[in-house]
Structures are given as structure tokens and as C-alpha cells.
Design a protein around this motif. Structure first.
Motif, short mmCIF file in Angstrom:
data_model
loop_
_atom_site.label_atom_id
_atom_site.label_comp_id
_atom_site.label_asym_id
_atom_site.label_seq_id
_atom_site.Cartn_x
_atom_site.Cartn_y
_atom_site.Cartn_z
N ARG A 110 0.83 -1.21 0.00
CA ARG A 110 0.00 0.00 0.00
C ARG A 110 0.86 1.26 0.00
O ARG A 110 0.56 2.23 -0.72
CB ARG A 110 -0.93 0.00 1.21
N TYR B 136 2.31 1.47 -3.70
CA TYR B 136 1.47 1.47 -4.90
C TYR B 136 0.11 2.15 -4.73
O TYR B 136 -0.49 2.54 -5.73
CB TYR B 136 1.22 0.02 -5.35
N ALA B 137 -0.39 2.25 -3.52
CA ALA B 137 -1.76 2.76 -3.37
C ALA B 137 -1.90 3.69 -2.17
O ALA B 137 -2.82 3.55 -1.37
CB ALA B 137 -2.74 1.60 -3.26
N GLU C 79 -5.42 5.47 -2.11
CA GLU C 79 -6.67 4.71 -2.16
C GLU C 79 -7.30 4.71 -0.77
O GLU C 79 -6.74 4.18 0.19
CB GLU C 79 -6.42 3.27 -2.63
N ARG D 64 -11.68 -0.07 -3.03
CA ARG D 64 -10.72 0.40 -4.03
C ARG D 64 -9.36 -0.25 -3.80
O ARG D 64 -8.67 -0.61 -4.76
CB ARG D 64 -10.61 1.92 -3.97
N ARG E 30 -9.49 -3.89 -5.14
CA ARG E 30 -9.43 -3.94 -6.61
C ARG E 30 -8.02 -3.64 -7.10
O ARG E 30 -7.51 -4.31 -8.01
CB ARG E 30 -10.42 -2.95 -7.22
N ALA E 31 -7.39 -2.63 -6.51
CA ALA E 31 -6.03 -2.28 -6.92
C ALA E 31 -5.05 -3.42 -6.64
O ALA E 31 -4.17 -3.72 -7.45
CB ALA E 31 -5.58 -1.01 -6.22
N TYR E 32 -5.23 -4.07 -5.49
CA TYR E 32 -4.33 -5.16 -5.13
C TYR E 32 -4.52 -6.36 -6.04
O TYR E 32 -3.56 -7.01 -6.45
CB TYR E 32 -4.54 -5.55 -3.67
N HIS F 167 -5.56 -6.27 -9.14
CA HIS F 167 -4.97 -5.90 -10.42
C HIS F 167 -3.44 -6.05 -10.37
O HIS F 167 -2.83 -6.56 -11.32
CB HIS F 167 -5.34 -4.46 -10.77
#
Length: 293
Positions: free
Chosen positions: A239, A242-243, A246, A251, A254-256, A258
């Protein structure tokens, strides 16, 4: 003196672009068809570089995925070089040597394609040109210059390949391995995998060197000593990298997902190119590059 498998050769392929939904019915050709196709291959190449006639042409009348031809150590072409050393007739002038299915119609192990890579619309048939160093150098320079732009197979060659393999062929053309690598790099760029190509290229062309993929939002990976390590982040470490923006659990999930799918896609592409992949644990609050070094 017996030439070694490390002596210079010209390495290339016949690239067959297939019509959609029309995979070849045969994995390899019988001896007579293999020899006929090899003869047309030699004739076609000689129109670009006449000195081809002074070299041994060694040809596998079996088709492979392009990734199988673009593996560290060039194993498909290395097999042809090894078979060339054992072929009779050395010293009797330039030879055309073709390999394909055996008398029972089976494909011998050195020429068996990877069954897991059999669905693509581009198939390649490898060949090498071998002989004295000077002629090999002259032919290599010439073919590297002209084949990518003008290397279409003649019509009777393409028709023979289509009939013999039982496939509808849209285009048949000749490429050096460098041409094939350049075309593959372009395809990967168009397919969203351009950031991965420098890693594959290093494994092919400079395997002793190190190469990183360290560009967000791509997974972090390092090529070194013949294999790739892909960073496996703990959740908080992932996290943070990359995120960070978020906000909701949905969300983030979904990002993880992907990101994990992208990791698996990259690992599959690398493995198709014969590059071993391992996942390296990267804990939170640690420099991931240090953890992977």
C-alpha cells in the motif's frame, strides 16, 4: 578442425503469420517435405546474400512460439548446431540439412515445441547458416541489413509451408534472431509490456549483467545471475508503494487484485522466454531493493 557449437553462425527463422483460428495441423514435416522446404529456404536467402550457397544450411522443419526462439543461450538454435556437428558429409561442400518428424511421424525431443505456447498466431521455424568465419560474417551483415524490410518468402515457399503444415498462412517471411527480437519488443510495447522488454533483452544479450524494473505502477523486479526475482510485498508495504491515496477498502482490494494479476502476467512472459522466476519477500519498513539484492 571440427567446428564447435560456439563458432560463429547466422541464426534466423522462417516466421509464419497464421490466419486467426487456423493453427497448424502438423507439428513437424516428414523428411522429404522438410528437405524440399529447406531447399527453397536456401534459394530464397541466396537472393539476398549469394554467399549463402557457400554455407551449410541447417533447418528445423518444426514450428515454435517466438518466445521459444528468444531464450537465453538460444537453445533452439543451439540444438541445430549440435545436430549439425553430428551430420554426415562434412568436407563435401556446402550442405542443406533438414530435421523434422521421424519415420513414425513423431517429433523427436530436440524439436518438440512447448505445448503450453501453442496457441499464438505467429510460429517460427529455426535455421542456422554455418561455415568459415569470413563468409558467415559477410552473410550475417547482409541479412541483418535487408531481411527485416525485404525478407518475404517467395510464393512457392509460402505455399509449400501452408500445404505441408496444414495451416492457412497470411504471410511467411525470413528474419534474423535480432529481427525477431526487435519485432517482439515492438509487440510488447503495443501490448503494454514495453517496460519488461529491457529485462528480457538483458537476459538474452548480456546475461551476466543486472537489470531492474523499478517503474511505478509496475511490479518491482530484478534480473541477475540468470533469473528474475519479483518483489512480494507485505500488505502495508504494498500500500505504501502502490496505493497511498486509495481511501476505501473496496478500491484497495481492486487495486491489489490488479497488481497481483500483473505480477502473474509478467512471471508468465518471463517463463515463456525461459527465464526462471522467484518471488522475494519484502517486509514493511524495509528498502525493497535492498531486500532483493
Amino acid at each position: 578442425m571440427t567446428p564447435s557449437t560456439t563458432s560463429p553462425v547466422v541464426m534466423g527463422v522462417i516466421a509464419l503469420e497464421l490466419a486467426a483460428g487456423n493453427l497448424p495441423q502438423r507439428a513437424a514435416l516428414a523428411a522429404a517435405e522438410a528437405s524440399e522446404l529447406a531447399g527453397k529456404l536456401g534459394r530464397d536467402l541466396a537472393t539476398h546474400a549469394p554467399q549463402v550457397r557457400d554455407l551449410d544450411l541447417v533447418f528445423a522443419a518444426a514450428h515454435f512460439d517466438p518466445a521459444e526462439a528468444l531464450r537465453p543461450g538460444w537453445p533452439l538454435h543451439q540444438r541445430l548446431r549440435e545436430l549439425h556437428q553430428r551430420a554426415p558429409g562434412r568436407g563435401d561442400g556446402a550442405r542443406v540439412i533438414a530435421f523434422g518428424a521421424d519415420d513414425a511421424g513423431d517429433v523427436p525431443l530436440p524439436l518438440q515445441a512447448d505445448a503450453g505456447l501453442g496457441g499464438g498466431l505467429l510460429r517460427v521455424l529455426p535455421f542456422v547458416l554455418a561455415g568459415d568465419h569470413h563468409t558467415v560474417d559477410v552473410v550475417a551483415e547482409r541479412l541483418e541489413t535487408v531481411l527485416l524490410e525485404t525478407g518475404m518468402a517467395q510464393a512457392d515457399t509460402a505455399l509449400l509451408a501452408q500445404t505441408a503444415f496444414g495451416a492457412q498462412i497470411e504471410h511467411a517471411r525470413y528474419m534474423t534472431l535480432h529481427d525477431l527480437a526487435a519485432m517482439t519488443a515492438m509487440q510488447y510495447e503495443h501490448g503494454g509490456l514495453g517496460a519488461l522488454w529491457p529485462v528480457i533483452e538483458t537476459a538474452l544479450m548480456a546475461p551476466a549483467e543486472e537489470q531492474w524494473l523499478d517503474t511505478l505502477p509496475e511490479p518491482l523486479l530484478r534480473y541477475a545471475e540468470g533469473e528474475v526475482h519479483i518483489a512480494l510485498f507485505e500488505p502495508m508495504a504494498w500500500r505504501a508503494r502502490y496505493a497511498p491515496r486509495e481511501a476505501t477498502d473496496e478500491r484497495l482490494e481492486r487495486a491489489y487484485q490488479h497488481f497481483q494479476a500483473r505480477q502473474q502476467q509478467i512471471a508468465a512472459v518471463l517463463e515463456a522466454h525461459g527465464i526462471p522466476v522467484t518471488f522475494a519477500h519484502c517486509p514493511a519498513n524495509a528498502d525493497p531493493r535492498t531486500a532483493m539484492a
